[in-house]
Design a protein around this motif. Sequence first.
Motif, PDB file in Angstrom:
ATOM      1  N   ASP A 136      18.610  35.035  -7.444  1.00 59.06           N
ATOM      2  CA  ASP A 136      20.010  34.642  -7.541  1.00 59.06           C
ATOM      3  C   ASP A 136      20.300  34.460  -9.032  1.00 59.06           C
ATOM      4  OD1 ASP A 136      22.612  33.908  -7.080  1.00 59.06           O
ATOM      5  OD2 ASP A 136      22.120  32.566  -5.415  1.00 59.06           O
ATOM      6  N   TRP A 137      21.598  34.396  -9.351  1.00 58.35           N
ATOM      7  CA  TRP A 137      21.972  34.423 -10.763  1.00 58.35           C
ATOM      8  C   TRP A 137      21.573  33.119 -11.483  1.00 58.35           C
ATOM      9  CZ3 TRP A 137      22.251  38.564  -8.394  1.00 58.35           C
ATOM     10  CH2 TRP A 137      22.739  39.740  -8.951  1.00 58.35           C
ATOM     11  N   PHE A 141      25.490  42.465 -14.063  1.00 61.86           N
ATOM     12  CA  PHE A 141      25.160  43.012 -12.752  1.00 61.86           C
ATOM     13  C   PHE A 141      24.348  44.294 -12.815  1.00 61.86           C
ATOM     14  CE2 PHE A 141      28.414  40.004 -11.569  1.00 61.86           C
ATOM     15  CZ  PHE A 141      27.960  39.539 -10.355  1.00 61.86           C
ATOM     16  N   LEU A 197      25.194  42.928  -2.906  1.00 64.20           N
ATOM     17  CA  LEU A 197      24.607  41.590  -2.748  1.00 64.20           C
ATOM     18  C   LEU A 197      25.132  40.948  -1.464  1.00 64.20           C
ATOM     19  CD1 LEU A 197      25.024  40.620  -6.503  1.00 64.20           C
ATOM     20  CD2 LEU A 197      22.972  41.549  -5.375  1.00 64.20           C
ATOM     21  N   ARG A 203      33.076  43.389  -5.143  1.00 66.25           N
ATOM     22  CA  ARG A 203      33.750  42.562  -6.144  1.00 66.25           C
ATOM     23  C   ARG A 203      34.292  43.419  -7.279  1.00 66.25           C
ATOM     24  NH1 ARG A 203      30.727  37.252  -8.637  1.00 66.25           N
ATOM     25  NH2 ARG A 203      32.568  36.263  -9.502  1.00 66.25           N
ATOM     26  N   ARG A 234      29.411  27.101   1.854  1.00 68.13           N
ATOM     27  CA  ARG A 234      29.376  28.544   2.123  1.00 68.13           C
ATOM     28  C   ARG A 234      29.359  28.858   3.619  1.00 68.13           C
ATOM     29  NH1 ARG A 234      25.831  31.305  -2.731  1.00 68.13           N
ATOM     30  NH2 ARG A 234      27.193  33.050  -2.303  1.00 68.13           N
ATOM     31  N   ASP A 274      28.569  42.081  -6.010  1.00 70.03           N
ATOM     32  CA  ASP A 274      28.850  41.221  -4.867  1.00 70.03           C
ATOM     33  C   ASP A 274      29.808  42.003  -3.994  1.00 70.03           C
ATOM     34  OD1 ASP A 274      27.607  38.625  -5.034  1.00 70.03           O
ATOM     35  OD2 ASP A 274      28.663  38.376  -6.928  1.00 70.03           O
ATOM     36  N   GLU A 284      31.695  28.082  -2.692  1.00 69.12           N
ATOM     37  CA  GLU A 284      30.334  28.024  -3.211  1.00 69.12           C
ATOM     38  C   GLU A 284      30.230  26.894  -4.241  1.00 69.12           C
ATOM     39  OE1 GLU A 284      28.909  31.815  -4.860  1.00 69.12           O
ATOM     40  OE2 GLU A 284      27.515  30.692  -6.110  1.00 69.12           O
ATOM     41  N   ARG A 295      22.020  22.276  -5.373  1.00 69.05           N
ATOM     42  CA  ARG A 295      21.304  23.511  -5.030  1.00 69.05           C
ATOM     43  C   ARG A 295      20.410  24.011  -6.164  1.00 69.05           C
ATOM     44  NH1 ARG A 295      25.546  28.657  -5.229  1.00 69.05           N
ATOM     45  NH2 ARG A 295      26.096  28.433  -7.423  1.00 69.05           N
ATOM     46  N   LYS A 301      20.607  37.760   1.420  1.00 69.31           N
ATOM     47  CA  LYS A 301      20.527  36.519   0.658  1.00 69.31           C
ATOM     48  C   LYS A 301      20.838  35.316   1.538  1.00 69.31           C
ATOM     49  CE  LYS A 301      25.227  36.943  -1.266  1.00 69.31           C
ATOM     50  NZ  LYS A 301      26.002  37.315  -2.453  1.00 69.31           N
ATOM     51  N   HIS A 302      20.419  34.146   1.158  1.00 66.09           N
ATOM     52  CA  HIS A 302      19.639  33.790  -0.023  1.00 66.09           C
ATOM     53  C   HIS A 302      18.310  33.323   0.509  1.00 66.09           C
ATOM     54  CE1 HIS A 302      23.957  33.174  -0.796  1.00 66.09           C
ATOM     55  NE2 HIS A 302      23.718  33.639  -1.996  1.00 66.09           N
ATOM     56  N   TYR A 307      18.336  29.622  -5.049  1.00 62.32           N
ATOM     57  CA  TYR A 307      18.304  28.701  -6.188  1.00 62.32           C
ATOM     58  C   TYR A 307      17.301  27.561  -6.049  1.00 62.32           C
ATOM     59  CZ  TYR A 307      22.613  30.499  -8.340  1.00 62.32           C
ATOM     60  OH  TYR A 307      23.529  31.268  -8.972  1.00 62.32           O
ATOM     61  N   MET A 309      17.420  38.491  -1.952  1.00 57.43           N
ATOM     62  CA  MET A 309      17.754  37.638  -3.094  1.00 57.43           C
ATOM     63  C   MET A 309      17.032  36.300  -2.968  1.00 57.43           C
ATOM     64  SD  MET A 309      21.447  36.242  -4.488  1.00 57.43           S
ATOM     65  CE  MET A 309      22.151  37.848  -4.777  1.00 57.43           C
TER      66      MET A 309
HETATM   67  C1  BGC Z   1      25.568  33.385  -5.670  1.00 57.38           C
HETATM   68  C2  BGC Z   1      25.157  34.730  -5.099  1.00 57.38           C
HETATM   69  C3  BGC Z   1      25.865  35.833  -5.843  1.00 57.38           C
HETATM   70  C4  BGC Z   1      25.569  35.713  -7.325  1.00 57.38           C
HETATM   71  C5  BGC Z   1      26.205  36.801  -8.174  1.00 57.38           C
HETATM   72  C6  BGC Z   1      25.472  33.323  -7.174  1.00 57.38           C
HETATM   73  O1  BGC Z   1      26.107  32.201  -7.668  1.00 57.38           O
HETATM   74  O2  BGC Z   1      24.787  32.373  -5.103  1.00 57.38           O
HETATM   75  O3  BGC Z   1      25.461  34.778  -3.728  1.00 57.38           O
HETATM   76  O4  BGC Z   1      25.491  37.085  -5.338  1.00 57.38           O
HETATM   77  O5  BGC Z   1      26.041  34.462  -7.776  1.00 57.38           O
HETATM   78  O6  BGC Z   1      27.575  36.664  -8.204  1.00 57.38           O
END
Ligand code: BGC
Length: 749
Positions: A281-282, A76, A155, A99, A169, A93, A498, A213, A202-203, A249, A246
């Motif tokens: 996005d990650w 992160f 995020l 988070r 989601r 997050d 998710e 996705r 996002k997203h 995907y 962000m």
């Molecule tokens: C999610 C994002 C999230 C990111 C980091 C991704 O899988 O789509 O919403 O911010 O992971 O955790």
Amino acid sequence: MKIKSKIITVFSLSLFLNFMACKGDKKLVKNDQNESTEKRYLGKPVTKDFDSKIDELIAEMTLEEKTGLLHGNSMFATAAVERLGIPELKMADGPLGVREELEKESWTPLGLDDDYATYYPAGAGLSATWNPELAYTFGNSVGKETRARGKDVLLSPAINIIRTPLGGRTYEYFTEDPFLNKKLAVPFVVGIQDNNVAACVKHFAANNQETHRDYVNVKIAERPLREIYLPAFEATVKEAHAYSMMGAYNKFRGEYLCENDYMLNQILRDEWGFEGVVISDWAAVHTTVNSLKSGLDIEMGTPKDFDEFFLAQPLIDAAKAGEISEEEINKHVKRVLRVMYSVKSMGSDDRKKGSISTEAHFKDAYNIAAESVVLLKNENDLLPLKASRIKTLAVIGDNAKKKNALGGFGAGVKTKREVTPLEGLQNRLPKSVNIQFAQGYEERYSKTEKAKLGDVTLSGPVTIDELDPALVEEAVNAAKNADAAIIFAGSNRDYETEASDRASLDLPFGQKELIEKVLEANPNTIVVMIAGAPYDIDEISQKSSALVWSWFNGSEGGNALANVLLGDVNPSGKLPWTMPKKLEDSPAHATNSFPGDETVSYDEGILVGYRWFDTKNIAPLYPFGYGLSYTDFNFSDVETNTKTYTQNDTISIRLNVENTGELAGKEVVQVYVSKIESAVERADKELKAFKKVEVSAGKKASVNIQLPVKELAYYDVSSKDWVVEPGIYNLKLGNSSRNILEELEITIQ
Ligand code: BGC
């Protein structure tokens, strides 16, 4: 102090003198800012030398240092350049609160004891308040928590349009309606960013399903793209000056969204003037040079050697091979540094420090939750519960005790406080009330079975829907022997999650059968659904007298819910999406255009959500914008300031909202607009303004609502512009999309 001393040692002399001149002499700073009102970045005045300072800094950086700012160097954060005093860009997050800390190179939580945070109501809960002030409260509160945890970027918010009720989601996103979406997203972002924190909206964009996705190619015609899927993103750029976005995907019109020139360069930057950074996005990046050139700035990702990221060593190699110029790289580095200066992670020692898990923040979470609960049905005067008339109360259902701060796939919040519905009732009810808890159903998943072929998604959790007869018997007996029963049903964040969409609208874990049995055993049963997305509750709705909808509602969710059930809080939540009677009634399913495979084509066009139901005359179970109160409201004397408007005018609507009942309460005046005769396809009606008002019992409030004429525009594909068609428009004022109480006609010249 630490950063300052680093900066002193590393800045070139001129840079340092410049910097201190701006910082040290307050008068100078003031003058400088006054003189430079012309120079603004992301909506705020910046000093004249803002960009030159950054350019000089970039001139001192090596290629390796530059690319370090453009990709994750841990899960992160980007890399710091210590010798130049450039810190990491630290992110966290997410939409439900900050988070917990994870290991630098994996998704595993570090297990610290100082990373607890407030768990805020999930997006659907916030949007059910229909209250932009609470959106600011939320953003500002979670922004403070982000700072207290030393982060630069949150995020959040997650604002994709809810296209299908099955979306994994849905609970996290706001709504099916672009206007409500933007009216909440803007204050939310402003609230976050008022704390020297960057929001990461996002997203971006056209990311409305979890199924496939990672690769699905979304096809949306230009008009729905502009009218439905983009407005909230656009407003967070133009009105809230979001610092970051962000990239999603999936693909859009054949290109991944993190390398989508049309979306990132042409729309986001050229058309909307976005000046912040685009963060992927990650693990959503697929190329090096093309991504950067197409508008991406920072690549974040899931665990692997961070040097292997597309914007790490491969970017250095590409630059050395002449495939991308250092000038192009500098452009992206500059964007990152500009954000760092703006959130004061560099170049300032008066950055806000924030606060976390405070009583004030729990109160913020409470206030949002209290306004989000939706009263769907209330017959036979069942609600609010009169504690004095109850000796024994049966509290039934796994959801009475279920916690949702963590769970499922994706970001949650580690919190010290999550008041469950049962605890909320225990806190609120006098000791004289004997609460009998019975679990009723179990949250169970098949470990072996995969979602069946033919189901719309193949990856979601498969529930075990058989009830345990002993638990059913216990629940039925508890209900029989009680003066009243409350059954807490619905879903949870393990099931709504998710990375997968739900396979159907069915209530999981055999709950339907259980609810029906409990209702038979005691007609004084209140059904409370806790969920973030629509479910098939048609029969339950018919059979029950009192039906309440609550959400994954944050640290204080249980207290807020108890106060609604007991009447301390008069419910004022309104559905932010349509509750269909059956899945096939929903536009993406009626047009058989979900979930696609390689490609998904949004065949319903502009008719998303209630726009479809109202235009096609399909009765929903509960319409968009619907929600009852313990009192009644009347709208009267609606008028506009004039009858004819020009394109740049604002329509001023005035009306009286009368509370005809015996309790103070809040009502949402919803203004829908219809244009019957039009050169283009139109939805039956579209939300164009709303206002939540509080009215004391027996009183009348005079309410003013402003509706800029430009809101009535449609996107004209041939001129690539917004057009307000001249002619007659109907303004329809109601308290849901299906309960229009007053109508007016106006003319646009
Ligand atoms: C999610 C994002 C999230 C990111 C980091 C991704 O899988 O789509 O919403 O911010 O992971 O955790």
